[in-house]
Design a protein around this motif. Structure first.
Motif, PDB file in Angstrom:
ATOM      1  N   PRO A  56      49.008  43.804  29.061  1.00 40.89           N
ATOM      2  CA  PRO A  56      48.175  44.673  28.233  1.00 40.89           C
ATOM      3  C   PRO A  56      47.138  43.896  27.427  1.00 40.89           C
ATOM      4  CG  PRO A  56      50.296  44.357  27.192  1.00 40.89           C
ATOM      5  CD  PRO A  56      50.348  43.634  28.514  1.00 40.89           C
ATOM      6  N   ARG A  57      47.265  42.559  27.358  1.00 44.09           N
ATOM      7  CA  ARG A  57      46.396  41.748  26.506  1.00 44.09           C
ATOM      8  C   ARG A  57      45.312  40.988  27.248  1.00 44.09           C
ATOM      9  NH1 ARG A  57      49.866  37.844  22.970  1.00 44.09           N
ATOM     10  NH2 ARG A  57      48.367  36.647  24.108  1.00 44.09           N
ATOM     11  N   ALA A  58      45.517  40.661  28.518  1.00 46.65           N
ATOM     12  CA  ALA A  58      44.585  39.782  29.230  1.00 46.65           C
ATOM     13  C   ALA A  58      43.158  40.319  29.178  1.00 46.65           C
ATOM     14  CB  ALA A  58      45.031  39.611  30.675  1.00 46.65           C
ATOM     15  N   ARG A  59      42.217  39.415  28.896  1.00 49.70           N
ATOM     16  CA  ARG A  59      40.805  39.783  28.818  1.00 49.70           C
ATOM     17  C   ARG A  59      39.944  38.959  29.758  1.00 49.70           C
ATOM     18  NH1 ARG A  59      39.328  40.698  22.567  1.00 49.70           N
ATOM     19  NH2 ARG A  59      41.204  41.805  21.991  1.00 49.70           N
ATOM     20  N   ARG A  60      40.435  37.795  30.113  1.00 52.11           N
ATOM     21  CA  ARG A  60      39.626  36.880  30.909  1.00 52.11           C
ATOM     22  C   ARG A  60      40.007  36.950  32.379  1.00 52.11           C
ATOM     23  NH1 ARG A  60      40.756  31.284  31.657  1.00 52.11           N
ATOM     24  NH2 ARG A  60      42.516  31.743  30.361  1.00 52.11           N
ATOM     25  N   ARG A  61      41.289  36.949  32.661  1.00 54.85           N
ATOM     26  CA  ARG A  61      41.753  36.986  34.053  1.00 54.85           C
ATOM     27  C   ARG A  61      42.190  38.394  34.418  1.00 54.85           C
ATOM     28  NH1 ARG A  61      46.014  32.217  34.132  1.00 54.85           N
ATOM     29  NH2 ARG A  61      47.061  33.886  33.051  1.00 54.85           N
ATOM     30  N   ALA A  62      41.636  38.887  35.504  1.00 53.14           N
ATOM     31  CA  ALA A  62      42.002  40.229  35.963  1.00 53.14           C
ATOM     32  C   ALA A  62      43.380  40.218  36.610  1.00 53.14           C
ATOM     33  CB  ALA A  62      40.958  40.751  36.932  1.00 53.14           C
ATOM     34  N   GLY A  63      43.788  39.066  37.101  1.00 49.60           N
ATOM     35  CA  GLY A  63      45.094  38.946  37.733  1.00 49.60           C
ATOM     36  C   GLY A  63      45.545  37.507  37.761  1.00 49.60           C
TER      37      GLY A  63
END
Length: 190
Positions: free
Chosen positions: A43-50
């Motif tokens: 729910p937090r990732a902003r830089r890596r989509a996966g």
């Protein structure tokens, strides 16, 4: 799910990704053991989509997908991210390691998966070289060491001094005290 429980957005993301993974394995004959594949949503990732993590002790790969990327992209673009991570899972399961080298590039191209994904969130900070003839810059989503103390780092292209900009406010700094001052001045807007 039991009666009365509601499906979450994370449940939807995982369900769609699993369905797509089965389709990819069948259509492209990608030898991924889906039984040795786990799914998670950040729910937090902003830089890596996966991301794909390998648990060698269990011989299991975990694909972690970013909720914010799912919200930002249309399904065809998000499906490309799923395929990208499936290539990592295939490499981990087959070779015990994965990267973005020639083996990855070849398999990703066959699956119509990108080598890298487009940004899906605006950066909080932009680092720039102060040398007039250099146009180097880098985006950051978190307050990394170069963001907090830019005077302790140099431009990787020309060795010039760095400046950091807080993207939303436009406030800039070149020192650790400048970072602290900007953070204090912006308060809740930080």
């Amino acid at each position: 799910m039991t009666d009365g429980e509601e499906y979450t957005l994370a449940d939807e993301i995982v369900a769609r990704a699993r369905i797509h993974a089965r389709e990819v394995v069948d259509e492209y004959e990608l030898a991924v053991d889906l039984g040795a594949l786990e799914w998670d949503v950040s729910p937090r990732a902003r830089r890596r989509a996966g991301a794909c993590r390998w648990h060698a002790d269990r011989e299991v790969a975990t694909i972690v997908l970013a909720r914010k990327a799912y919200e930002a992209y249309e399904w065809p673009a998000f499906a490309e991210i799923v395929r990208h991570e499936l290539v990592h899972a295939w490499e981990f399961q087959r070779f015990g390691e994965s990267g973005h080298g020639s083996r990855f590039r070849e398999r990703a191209a066959a699956l119509e998966a990108p080598r890298h994904c487009d940004a899906f969130a605006e950066p909080r900070y932009v680092l720039r070289c102060l040398t007039h003839s250099c146009d180097w810059q880098a985006e950051r989503h978190r307050a990394s060491k170069p963001v907090k103390s830019p005077d302790q780092y140099r431009c990787g292209a020309c060795n010039g001094a760095l400046e950091v900009e807080h993207a939303v406010s436009g406030r800039t700094w070149t020192t650790a005290s400048g970072y602290g001052g900007a953070k204090a001045a912006l308060g809740d807007e930080w």
